[in-house]
Design an enzyme around this catalytic site. Structure first.
Site, mmCIF file in Angstrom:
data_model
loop_
_atom_site.group_PDB
_atom_site.id
_atom_site.type_symbol
_atom_site.label_atom_id
_atom_site.label_comp_id
_atom_site.label_asym_id
_atom_site.label_seq_id
_atom_site.Cartn_x
_atom_site.Cartn_y
_atom_site.Cartn_z
ATOM 1 N N ASP A 170 -7.012 -1.315 -4.735
ATOM 2 C CA ASP A 170 -8.107 -0.943 -3.825
ATOM 3 C C ASP A 170 -8.970 0.153 -4.446
ATOM 4 O O ASP A 170 -10.194 0.139 -4.349
ATOM 5 C CB ASP A 170 -7.551 -0.432 -2.491
ATOM 6 C CG ASP A 170 -6.782 -1.490 -1.723
ATOM 7 O OD1 ASP A 170 -7.074 -2.686 -1.901
ATOM 8 O OD2 ASP A 170 -5.885 -1.117 -0.945
ATOM 9 N N ASP B 149 0.849 -1.191 0.000
ATOM 10 C CA ASP B 149 0.000 0.000 0.000
ATOM 11 C C ASP B 149 0.885 1.241 0.000
ATOM 12 O O ASP B 149 1.990 1.224 0.549
ATOM 13 C CB ASP B 149 -0.905 0.028 1.241
ATOM 14 C CG ASP B 149 -1.965 -1.067 1.214
ATOM 15 O OD1 ASP B 149 -2.469 -1.369 0.119
ATOM 16 O OD2 ASP B 149 -2.272 -1.623 2.277
#
EC number: 3.4.23.36
Length: 216
Positions: free
Chosen positions: A181, A147
């Protein structure tokens, strides 16, 4: 193959952008390192998670394996559904939104399935190495998801009179996430936003037939 071109291009584009970004982050940044892009509003911040989207966790090693297997099963189901919808000529916008969700799920599956095998461990002091001599940091299906997108748009303090969190700091938006995401979130949001357009019932005009009058 008619109907497949745009969804396939979208899926491949999202996967390429997602994986190129993640590979660069893994090989050029240490855990916790960050670059400010738009002051304190948009930051590239390298972190990894063992669980679900937006850094959520799920039950240790057994939970990690279960989540990876669930993701694979979900992607197979979404892929079959996408094929079915293209064949049945569903609304093009709906098909592209599902393609976004499929691409996002695939992007994170690549991390959790293969990253543990092909990368050394990323630490606060050392960058990861691709195809290390000693092998990767984890086994198949046990890799961590990379991330990096961080948008701490609003920071402040709850007033003392505020229930539960009175006097505490607050931060919006706190989660760190990735391109995959984002693709899932955008796909779901667009489906919810345009569901009436996607799922409206078609009014089928009754066919008129020339009837013959049969006389007794």
């Amino acid at each position: 193959m008619k109907g497949y071109t745009k969804p396939v291009i979208l899926i491949v584009s999202v996967l390429l952008i997602d994986q190129i970004f993640k590979l660069w982050i893994k090989l050029n940044m240490t855990l916790g390192q960050e670059y400010k892009i738009l002051g304190d509003w948009f930051i590239i911040h390298f972190t990894e998670n063992n669980g679900m989207a937006f850094g959520l966790e799920f039950g240790g090693e057994a939970g990690k394996l279960a989540l990876s297997l669930f993701r694979i099963a979900a992607v197979i189901g979404i892929g079959y559904g996408l094929h079915y919808m293209i064949k049945r000529k569903y609304h093009r916008g709906f098909i592209l939104n599902v393609a976004l969700i499929f691409a996002g799920a695939m992007g994170n599956i690549i991390d959790s399935t293969f990253y543990g095998l092909i990368f050394s461990e990323s630490t606060w002091f050392e960058k990861a190495e691709l195809f290390p001599a000693g092998g990767g940091y984890a086994g198949l299906l046990h890799g961590k998801v990379v991330d990096m997108l961080y948008f701490p748009l609003v920071q402040g303090h709850f007033p003392s009179w505020f229930p539960i969190w009175g006097g505490e700091d607050f931060l919006f938006f706190r989660p760190v996430f990735n391109i995959a995401d984002s693709a899932i979130t955008v796909g779901v949001a667009l489906i919810l936003l345009y569901q009436k357009r996607y799922f409206k019932e078609e009014v089928i005009e009754p066919e008129s037939y020339n009837s013959e009058v049969i006389e007794d």
